[in-house]
Design a protein around this motif. Sequence first.
Motif, short mmCIF file in Angstrom:
data_model
loop_
_atom_site.label_atom_id
_atom_site.label_comp_id
_atom_site.label_asym_id
_atom_site.label_seq_id
_atom_site.Cartn_x
_atom_site.Cartn_y
_atom_site.Cartn_z
N GLN A 3 40.79 48.41 42.39
CA GLN A 3 41.87 47.70 43.07
C GLN A 3 41.28 46.70 44.05
O GLN A 3 40.33 47.01 44.76
CB GLN A 3 42.79 48.68 43.80
N TYR A 4 41.86 45.50 44.06
CA TYR A 4 41.39 44.43 44.93
C TYR A 4 42.59 43.77 45.61
O TYR A 4 43.67 43.69 45.04
CB TYR A 4 40.65 43.34 44.12
N THR A 5 42.35 43.28 46.81
CA THR A 5 43.34 42.45 47.50
C THR A 5 42.69 41.09 47.67
O THR A 5 41.53 40.98 48.04
CB THR A 5 43.68 43.04 48.88
N GLN A 125 51.98 40.86 47.96
CA GLN A 125 52.20 41.59 49.20
C GLN A 125 53.06 40.74 50.14
O GLN A 125 53.17 39.52 49.96
CB GLN A 125 50.87 41.90 49.89
N ARG A 130 47.61 39.03 47.23
CA ARG A 130 47.91 39.74 45.99
C ARG A 130 47.09 41.01 45.93
O ARG A 130 45.95 41.06 46.37
CB ARG A 130 47.57 38.89 44.77
N THR A 131 47.69 42.04 45.34
CA THR A 131 46.96 43.26 45.01
C THR A 131 46.79 43.26 43.50
O THR A 131 47.74 43.03 42.76
CB THR A 131 47.77 44.51 45.44
#
Length: 135
Positions: A3-5, A125, A130-131
Amino acid sequence: MDQYTYGLEDLEVISKKIIENSKSKILCFYGNMGVGKTTLIKEMVKQLGSSDRVSSPTFSLVNEYDAHGTPVYHFDFYRIENSDEAYQIGLENYLYSGSWCLIEWPDKIAELLPENVTLIEIKEQLSGKRTLVLQ
């Protein structure tokens, strides 16, 4: 599952991470309209070595970009009525070509996808970032 933001300023970095960590060259992009799927794909095509102008293949269903002599395929199935339309353009030939296949709205053609694909889900978000979940 990773998972990345990220924000727009992080597109180069996130694109490289996706390319490096994908379990296959068939990438399925999930997310609401306007979440940035095409924007991310534009950067990924650039990172794969193409200098072609990238645009959404909304009406043509597929665009082909040249990355150092190797094709990269970009699909957008938002407007199709059923998976037969994708089958008629020869989707299976693209999927089994060994080339990168970047697919927007893959839920419309789910029954045509091979088992070993990389799933990418993008959510916006409240902050505007963005996630991204990579599976």
